[in-house]
Design an enzyme around this catalytic site. Structure first.
Site, short mmCIF file in Angstrom:
data_model
loop_
_atom_site.label_atom_id
_atom_site.label_comp_id
_atom_site.label_asym_id
_atom_site.label_seq_id
_atom_site.Cartn_x
_atom_site.Cartn_y
_atom_site.Cartn_z
N HIS A 1 47.29 38.66 10.02
CA HIS A 1 47.28 37.23 9.68
C HIS A 1 47.69 37.07 8.22
O HIS A 1 47.36 37.90 7.37
CB HIS A 1 45.88 36.66 9.92
CG HIS A 1 45.85 35.18 9.77
ND1 HIS A 1 45.71 34.57 8.54
CD2 HIS A 1 45.99 34.18 10.68
CE1 HIS A 1 45.75 33.25 8.71
NE2 HIS A 1 45.93 33.00 10.00
N GLU B 1 54.09 32.67 12.10
CA GLU B 1 53.30 31.80 11.22
C GLU B 1 53.88 31.84 9.82
O GLU B 1 53.51 32.71 9.03
CB GLU B 1 51.85 32.28 11.18
CG GLU B 1 51.10 32.14 12.47
CD GLU B 1 49.62 31.91 12.23
OE1 GLU B 1 49.07 31.00 12.85
OE2 GLU B 1 49.02 32.61 11.41
P1 PGA Z 1 46.24 26.20 10.28
O1 PGA Z 1 46.05 27.79 10.37
O2 PGA Z 1 46.33 25.70 11.69
O3 PGA Z 1 45.00 25.72 9.57
O4 PGA Z 1 47.50 25.96 9.51
C1 PGA Z 1 46.82 28.55 11.26
C2 PGA Z 1 46.33 29.97 11.26
O5 PGA Z 1 45.71 30.39 10.31
O6 PGA Z 1 46.57 30.72 12.20
#
Ligand code: PGA
Length: 258
Positions: A100, A172
């Site tokens: 992550h 992401e």
């Molecule tokens: P967020 O986080 O939806 O708060 O942008 C996404 C994540 O950390 O996977």
């Protein structure tokens, strides 16, 4: 039975936002609704490690699964403060986040660390959810593709993938996580296509499911799950409150196209 790969996956990363009581309360509310979500979607909750066994107990008789936010790659060691993948598995986890952006950037996890964790998750029998993404600066410099490929290459080169294990990869972009500034759906779609092609080139025909993550809300979730190849979302902030999470669940339920 519906092919698991055809579902829309709704993954809730609660990060360190909810304490024990709040985690259990939210899990209980979701468990009460779980059978109304329909089988078009699947839900996984990623609570903090201390709340996880109690959260798991709340959702035990429902289709909702739980996963680890983080773990250490050694099974047993003098590693003060750490928790192994096997320990999470024994606590009832089925999934684990790996790489992550907050682990990579706040806690300086390298591509090498991410690889160790990926291997440990596989050994422990967990389904890894690998997160990849570029920073704002890398994007500005036109390096997004190179960064994603380096992350994927480090994760998968010469990795023997168990034939029966699903693989999730969440695109992401670091600048979109927790900022309210979601990625343009077209760009997210383009990167997902690139990830798909690159991973298949490295690993052949694995059971790969792509997710998008970064400022997903009820109002934009359909822009992502409607993209070709994107079969779910990894959500932080909006997954930590019943109402905002249910907005996402309902938006997906109303918009599933099979
Ligand atoms: P967020 O986080 O939806 O708060 O942008 C996404 C994540 O950390 O996977």
């Amino acid at each position: 039975m519906r092919d698991a790969n055809r579902k829309i996956h709704l993954f809730a990363n609660w990060k360190m936002y909810l304490n024990f009581d709040e985690s259990v309360a939210l899990a209980r509310e979701l468990a009460q609704q779980a059978f109304s979500f329909g089988d078009e979607s699947s839900m996984v909750l990623f609570p903090n490690a201390l709340s996880l066994p109690a959260v798991r107990q709340e959702v035990e008789r429902t289709p909702i699964a739980v996963g680890a936010q983080n773990f250490y790659w050694v099974e047993r060691a003098g590693a003060t403060g750490e928790i192994s993948a096997e320990m999470f598995k024994a606590a009832g986890c089925e999934y684990a986040l790996v790489g992550h952006s907050e682990r990579r950037h706040l806690f300086k996890e390298t591509n090498h660390d991410v690889r160790q964790k990926l291997e440990a998750a596989l050994r422990a029998g967990l389904i890894p959810v690998l997160c990849v993404g570029e920073t704002h600066a890398e994007r500005q410099e036109g390096q997004t593709k190179e960064v994603l490929e380096a992350q994927l290459r480090a994760a998968f080169t010469d990795l023997a993938w168990p034939a029966d294990r699903q693989l999730f990869i969440a695109y992401e972009p670091v600048w979109a996580v927790g900022t309210g500034e979601a990625c343009e759906p077209a760009a997210a779609g383009e990167m997902s296509g690139l990830i798909n092609t690159f991973v298949r080139g490295l690993m052949g025909d694995v059971s790969l499911t792509l997710l998008y993550g970064g400022s997903v809300r009820g109002g934009n979730v359909r822009d992502y799950v409607g993209l070709p190849g994107v079969q779910g979302v990894l959500v932080g902030g909006a997954s930590t409150k019943f109402d905002s999470w249910m907005e996402i669940v309902r938006a997906v339920k109303g918009g599933v196209r099979f």
